[in-house]
Design an enzyme around this catalytic site. Structure first.
Site, PDB file in Angstrom:
ATOM      1  CG  HIS A   1      60.279  42.104 -57.154  1.00  0.00           C
ATOM      2  ND1 HIS A   1      59.748  40.977 -56.590  1.00  0.00           N
ATOM      3  CD2 HIS A   1      61.619  41.892 -57.234  1.00  0.00           C
ATOM      4  CE1 HIS A   1      60.721  40.122 -56.333  1.00  0.00           C
ATOM      5  NE2 HIS A   1      61.853  40.638 -56.704  1.00  0.00           N
TER       6      HIS A   1
ATOM      7  CG  ASP B   1      69.371  49.591 -49.676  1.00  0.00           C
ATOM      8  OD1 ASP B   1      70.556  49.238 -49.670  1.00  0.00           O
ATOM      9  OD2 ASP B   1      68.918  50.510 -48.960  1.00  0.00           O
ATOM     10  CG  LEU B   2      67.958  43.855 -55.931  1.00  0.00           C
ATOM     11  CD1 LEU B   2      67.831  44.632 -57.239  1.00  0.00           C
ATOM     12  CD2 LEU B   2      68.768  42.574 -56.126  1.00  0.00           C
ATOM     13  CG  ASP B   3      63.971  43.722 -56.034  1.00  0.00           C
ATOM     14  OD1 ASP B   3      63.681  44.509 -56.946  1.00  0.00           O
ATOM     15  OD2 ASP B   3      64.432  42.583 -56.230  1.00  0.00           O
ATOM     16  CD  GLU B   4      64.574  45.401 -49.033  1.00  0.00           C
ATOM     17  OE1 GLU B   4      63.902  46.039 -48.201  1.00  0.00           O
ATOM     18  OE2 GLU B   4      64.499  44.171 -49.171  1.00  0.00           O
TER      19      GLU B   4
END
Length: 294
Positions: free
Chosen positions: A203, A237-240
């Site tokens: 990311h 969980d997006l980008d988690e």
């Protein structure tokens, strides 16, 4: 089970890597070390950590079996019995057996270039077997390295079908790890769950962004490393997902937007390559939402 090594050249034939986590308890160290001693197994590299919050013990070691005094199958069975008694979640594999890696890309190629360069030079202990792209921009690069390129276009209407095709590629190539090298698509929850602990994303910023009260407590709970580009495991969980590596670079008022973009690409490439290397050396062990790097 899977197991990787930083450099197969520096270990003897018959070397293995073991990593595990288990509840912290009396007898863990004496259990595995005693078994190794009884069976003629020599430990050549070792690191461990006990998390006082989760009360979990983590270990990674390299061991050699050239003096093993029982058949390897018998040793494996005895270790499995010990692991069951100590409630271990463990991985073990020959040092020389590198993981099979597929790389997913879109149009940006800077992370792909770094991964392939390090792989070809021998700095990345992996066997890259395929490149998958929802655009064809990176096909020439993949083919220059002698890798098959799978062009799998995607739209909102064809997402399910495209992911089914990607699954076919992963099965066909017997892939151990999927690396999202600026793959500008969100994987479905189902695919994320199927690839838990086996898919790494990069990311282009510091993650996660903590909102509300007690931000430092949130940062601790998520295992924050540093501000910059973030390489993490993929989750629904997006980008988690659990953080593996974070990189940072200083900037000042003289840096232009264009320079920031180029600098950001360097940071992303560095963080992703480092995360993939650590995973392939089996140094990353999940600890809930956090990671332990040994």
């Amino acid at each position: 089970m899977s197991l990787y090594s930083q450099d197969a050249q520096v270990h003897k034939p018959g070397a293995y890597i073991l990593s595990f986590r288990c509840p912290d308890q009396l007898g863990v160290v004496s259990g595995y070390s005693g078994l190794f001693y009884e069976c003629g197994v020599n430990i050549s590299e070792i690191s461990n950590y006990t998390d006082p919050v989760t009360n979990t013990f983590f270990l990674r070691c390299v061991f050699e079996t050239d003096a093993l005094n029982i058949p390897l199958e018998a040793f494996s069975a005895r270790f499995a019995t010990l692991a069951d008694r100590l409630q271990m979640v463990y991985q073990i594999r020959p040092v020389s057996a590198f993981p099979r890696v597929a790389i997913a890309v879109s149009r940006y190629d800077h992370c792909l270039v770094s991964l392939l360069t390090k792989w070809r030079s021998g700095a990345l202990p992996a066997e890259i077997v395929a490149v998958v792209g929802n655009h064809a921009d990176c096909r020439p690069l993949a083919e220059w390295y002698g890798l098959p390129f799978y062009h799998l276009p995607i739209t909102a209407e064809t997402k399910t079908q495209q992911e089914a095709q990607m699954r076919e590629v992963l099965v066909e190539q017997n892939v151990d790890l999927l690396v999202l090298a600026r793959y500008m698509q969100i994987l479905s929850d189902e695919l994320c769950k199927d690839l838990e602990g086996r898919a790494i994303n990069i990311h282009h910023s510091f993650l996660p962004g903590f909102k509300g009260a007690r931000p430092y407590h949130q940062a601790y709970e998520r295992g924050v490393k540093v501000i910059g580009a973030t390489a993490h495991y993929v989750t629904p969980d997006l980008d988690e997902g659990p953080i593996i590596v974070q990189e940072v670079r200083p900037i000042d008022h003289e840096i232009s937007v264009e320079q920031m973009v180029h600098l950001g690409h360097d940071i992303e490439s560095t963080a992703l390559c480092q995360a993939v290397r650590l995973h392939c050396e089996q140094r990353v062990i999940l600890n809930g939402q956090r990671t332990v790097i040994l």
